[in-house]
Scaffold this motif. Sequence first.
Motif, PDB file in Angstrom:
ATOM      1  N   MET B   1       0.833  -1.213   0.000  1.00 29.20           N
ATOM      2  CA  MET B   1       0.000   0.000   0.000  1.00 29.20           C
ATOM      3  C   MET B   1       0.864   1.258   0.000  1.00 29.20           C
ATOM      4  SD  MET B   1      -3.166   0.645   2.528  1.00 29.20           S
ATOM      5  CE  MET B   1      -4.686  -0.063   1.969  1.00 29.20           C
ATOM      6  N   LYS B   2       0.688   2.091  -0.983  1.00 28.18           N
ATOM      7  CA  LYS B   2       1.530   3.289  -1.050  1.00 28.18           C
ATOM      8  C   LYS B   2       1.042   4.363  -0.065  1.00 28.18           C
ATOM      9  CE  LYS B   2       3.082   5.819  -4.351  1.00 28.18           C
ATOM     10  NZ  LYS B   2       2.925   6.566  -5.602  1.00 28.18           N
ATOM     11  N   LEU B   3       1.964   5.157   0.392  1.00 25.90           N
ATOM     12  CA  LEU B   3       1.616   6.181   1.368  1.00 25.90           C
ATOM     13  C   LEU B   3       1.134   7.458   0.669  1.00 25.90           C
ATOM     14  CD1 LEU B   3       1.776   6.300   4.520  1.00 25.90           C
ATOM     15  CD2 LEU B   3       3.779   7.727   4.193  1.00 25.90           C
ATOM     16  N   THR B   4      -0.052   7.388   0.108  1.00 26.61           N
ATOM     17  CA  THR B   4      -0.628   8.571  -0.531  1.00 26.61           C
ATOM     18  C   THR B   4      -1.107   9.539   0.537  1.00 26.61           C
ATOM     19  OG1 THR B   4      -2.780   7.540  -0.489  1.00 26.61           O
ATOM     20  CG2 THR B   4      -1.445   7.207  -2.478  1.00 26.61           C
ATOM     21  N   LYS B   5      -1.492  10.745   0.128  1.00 29.45           N
ATOM     22  CA  LYS B   5      -2.017  11.717   1.089  1.00 29.45           C
ATOM     23  C   LYS B   5      -3.306  11.185   1.726  1.00 29.45           C
ATOM     24  CE  LYS B   5      -3.656  16.449   1.624  1.00 29.45           C
ATOM     25  NZ  LYS B   5      -4.025  17.705   1.000  1.00 29.45           N
ATOM     26  N   LYS B   6      -4.111  10.509   0.882  1.00 27.79           N
ATOM     27  CA  LYS B   6      -5.368   9.965   1.388  1.00 27.79           C
ATOM     28  C   LYS B   6      -5.117   8.906   2.461  1.00 27.79           C
ATOM     29  CE  LYS B   6      -9.594   7.856  -0.253  1.00 27.79           C
ATOM     30  NZ  LYS B   6     -10.124   6.968  -1.287  1.00 27.79           N
ATOM     31  N   ARG B   7      -4.117   8.038   2.143  1.00 27.66           N
ATOM     32  CA  ARG B   7      -3.761   6.988   3.096  1.00 27.66           C
ATOM     33  C   ARG B   7      -3.267   7.597   4.407  1.00 27.66           C
ATOM     34  NH1 ARG B   7      -4.397   2.738   5.612  1.00 27.66           N
ATOM     35  NH2 ARG B   7      -2.592   1.654   6.411  1.00 27.66           N
ATOM     36  N   LEU B   8      -2.438   8.632   4.305  1.00 28.48           N
ATOM     37  CA  LEU B   8      -1.884   9.305   5.469  1.00 28.48           C
ATOM     38  C   LEU B   8      -3.004   9.928   6.311  1.00 28.48           C
ATOM     39  CD1 LEU B   8       1.117   9.540   6.264  1.00 28.48           C
ATOM     40  CD2 LEU B   8       1.049  11.891   5.457  1.00 28.48           C
ATOM     41  N   HIS B  10      -5.990   8.922   6.485  1.00 22.16           N
ATOM     42  CA  HIS B  10      -6.685   7.827   7.135  1.00 22.16           C
ATOM     43  C   HIS B  10      -5.968   7.434   8.430  1.00 22.16           C
ATOM     44  CE1 HIS B  10      -9.336   4.273   7.168  1.00 22.16           C
ATOM     45  NE2 HIS B  10      -8.313   3.747   7.829  1.00 22.16           N
ATOM     46  N   LEU B  75      -3.476  17.797   6.124  1.00 21.28           N
ATOM     47  CA  LEU B  75      -4.321  16.680   5.700  1.00 21.28           C
ATOM     48  C   LEU B  75      -5.814  16.979   5.804  1.00 21.28           C
ATOM     49  CD1 LEU B  75      -2.347  13.740   7.352  1.00 21.28           C
ATOM     50  CD2 LEU B  75      -2.515  14.214   4.907  1.00 21.28           C
TER      51      LEU B  75
END
Lengths: 270, 270, 270, 270
Positions: B1-8, B10, B75
């Motif tokens: 799973m890449k650390l996208t802004k969305k993931r961050l 979350h 974020l």
Amino acid sequence: MKLTKKRLAHIVFESDDWASKTFDIVLLFMIFGSIFVAILDSVGSLRARFGEVFLILEWVFTILFTIEYFLRVWLSRKPSGYIFSFFGVVDLLAILPSYLSFFVLNSQLFTVVRALRLLRVIRILKLGRYVAEAEYLTKSLKSSSHKILIFIGFVVTIVLIMGTFMFIIEGPQHGFTSIPIGMYWAIVTLTTVGFGDIYPVTPLGQLVSSLIMLLGYAIIAVPTGIVSSEMAAQKRKDEKLLENNRCPKCRFSPIHAADNYCKNCGEKLF
Amino acid sequence: MKLTKKRLAHIVFESDDWASKTFDIVLLFMIFGSIFVAILDSVGSLRARFGEVFLILEWVFTILFTIEYFLRVWLSRKPSGYIFSFFGVVDLLAILPSYLSFFVLNSQLFTVVRALRLLRVIRILKLGRYVAEAEYLTKSLKSSSHKILIFIGFVVTIVLIMGTFMFIIEGPQHGFTSIPIGMYWAIVTLTTVGFGDIYPVTPLGQLVSSLIMLLGYAIIAVPTGIVSSEMAAQKRKDEKLLENNRCPKCRFSPIHAADNYCKNCGEKLF
Amino acid sequence: MKLTKKRLAHIVFESDDWASKTFDIVLLFMIFGSIFVAILDSVGSLRARFGEVFLILEWVFTILFTIEYFLRVWLSRKPSGYIFSFFGVVDLLAILPSYLSFFVLNSQLFTVVRALRLLRVIRILKLGRYVAEAEYLTKSLKSSSHKILIFIGFVVTIVLIMGTFMFIIEGPQHGFTSIPIGMYWAIVTLTTVGFGDIYPVTPLGQLVSSLIMLLGYAIIAVPTGIVSSEMAAQKRKDEKLLENNRCPKCRFSPIHAADNYCKNCGEKLF
Amino acid sequence: MKLTKKRLAHIVFESDDWASKTFDIVLLFMIFGSIFVAILDSVGSLRARFGEVFLILEWVFTILFTIEYFLRVWLSRKPSGYIFSFFGVVDLLAILPSYLSFFVLNSQLFTVVRALRLLRVIRILKLGRYVAEAEYLTKSLKSSSHKILIFIGFVVTIVLIMGTFMFIIEGPQHGFTSIPIGMYWAIVTLTTVGFGDIYPVTPLGQLVSSLIMLLGYAIIAVPTGIVSSEMAAQKRKDEKLLENNRCPKCRFSPIHAADNYCKNCGEKLF
């Protein structure tokens, strides 16, 4: 009646005939006696005069409790079960301090944990009613434990913040030498104890103190309200339960959890 | 799973998978750690020995919290919404004192407001039950707030009048140096704190004090009664609500606000 | 609109249009202002610097209140009815101390009774809800007054007996110089205030004190229980009353004593 | 009306006509008077000036109470029944200390037990309502006595263990000279009295104290909750009873235990 191992186990563990009741009552007096000796021994003037008597009594009690402890281990069906049970640990803690006193100074003072042993002897008082009431109290406290924990968390946060504020406002020259001391003071004040060993001197400190005091005076209503409403609910529930809980034989009278016999027909209850 | 802004986002804002839970737990320990360091640093003897360690730790925490703060701003969907929210202000207050310590003496002590950040982390404990209970307490207090305000107004009036009387009766020679000091004393006495830093000496002063004490002892019943009866009413209301609040699928069992799944059919609830 | 006597009476006695509300608000600020001046004037350091300002302000307030008082007497339909009413006496007491200060030292301090005048201004806050709540509190206290009087009689008897015992046990050399002092100490202890100006020194005195403290700790439950149960009963009664108390026009919604308009049809209520 | 023995007995024991009421009122004033004299006599400065007057008054009261005592013995149908009744013992205790003062120093101080005699005179106040309320309080306390005893047992155990711990932690150099002193301190702290004559000095002692204080602050909720819920239950029971308890003549209005006449038809009730 011969003193078989089974008979001995009955005497030690049960409390329903002459021999086993006597055992419990003797134990009760020994516990009170040993606590009493520990208390008197701590008074300087008494120790100077009766120190040796106390030491002898203390060892007599310790040896008797030690014998009782090993008797219980030996008589238990499953010794390890007893040793690691709540009462097993209490019984051990009740004798250990005396033996440790050879190595650790003043350790024999910890024999006051023997007070916890009184819980064991409570059953001889045949206080079914008391046990039922204690259960009622425990149930009420348990079902309000969540609310009380939230309350304690709230109190601790206030104590932390107020203790720091007072440390900043009053400072070491007025006795607030550190944040922990400030927190200690905040607890003394919030709980309305007020020793007076440390107190605010500056006008701002007195203003903040006044707020803490009024807060402490008001929020005592919260745990009180929690426990009161919980107990009232518990009481209503008990009353309902009671109505559905009738004697299995005559179906006549509602029976209380603490009753041993039906009030109407004399039927023995569980 | 890449650390996208969305993931961050979350990870930072939610608390429902491994990564986001870890983030919250690390945060929890950091808050406790930084409070602990501030407390220890205030103790003179510890500061003398470990002062530098505390300073370094303090700055490590501050920098990490600063990074976290800007991360949250970045974020957020609507940064200004976060900045001016309750938690936004608390988060800022948690880092500001350290930076202000360059200009203002002792300002870093105010970092104890970090304790308020603990409120944020409470959700990771998945304490739905606690939240429900806290809501119950809040509701009870809110619906009794009018009565409590009247009570406080009454108490303040008593404190004002009694503080003045004691100032007149006892006078500066017995420590009652002004009306504000008299009011401080009246609060100390009425709330049953009783530091003993100031106390009545004249017979008339002692008589008036006795009346204040008895009053304080009696009127504590008022807030307690208010909160108790409010909680009891709230409880009755909740019990009624519970009866009407059933699982939408099986209609079987009454469901509690804190339940996540139906106890009967396992249906996931709101 | 001409300032007739009738119009003036409206402004002074009512509170339902711009002029009369302004009058009440100005009065509110004047009361707070005059109390504030009296408090500040009692602080030695402030008096030294601003003593003359305080004196002038004090006299400005007194003269204005005096004008207001005579205005009220003149505007009342039945002046003697006003003069001997509760508020008439309070209004007089609010101005008398200043004039008495020519003859009696420090009498102007009694101007803090002006705080009682705040009760008069409460209505401008349009706090119908507060008035209803205050009535609820008063009703609860009134219907439990018999029980509370019995409780106070019980407490006074304990205080009398315990104060005498401590005087006998501890004696003048430990601060218990007379029975009244012993009773003062018993009140300090029973109410859990505990100043610490007088405390037991002999073992027997400490034992008796322990009993008084435990008693004081336990019997606080009595007034609390009385008020709580009374409030709960009052609440249940109110809830029942509410169900029978409906809007006279639409018969739709139950109406609360503090409501001014029906929530459903907007009908103006009594 | 001739003063026969029967008539005299009526005056002394009853309270329903002019003569018997006067007797009770005179007795009431004499009891208050004798207590008042004992209190004033204990004040050094008053004793120095009025000592002889107090002594004479004291003996006048004692002789009158003695005559009253023997009158009661003589007039009782069964003298031994009166002598060993509660009031018989109280009446004797009220006069004995004065006579003992020939042999025992300060024994006359014990005359304050005369306060207990006030219980006897309560009936003249025709306070049927008060008696009913007192009964209500007594019933509530009695039915919660089991729970309160458990609570006291719990408190005593805490006091014993905490007192010992503090004795070990703080030691004689900080005022904790023995376990009994430690227990005295634990009671002072747990009940939130907090004299401040003894207080913890070591950090560990302050930590343990903080726990005791928080505990004392929280567990006050237990007796309060017990008494509150008991009183609420008692109240519900009374309300039900009231509904079934109607005037035997007109069957109209529910009658209260304290009513003497039916509110509807004026029928005299039991």
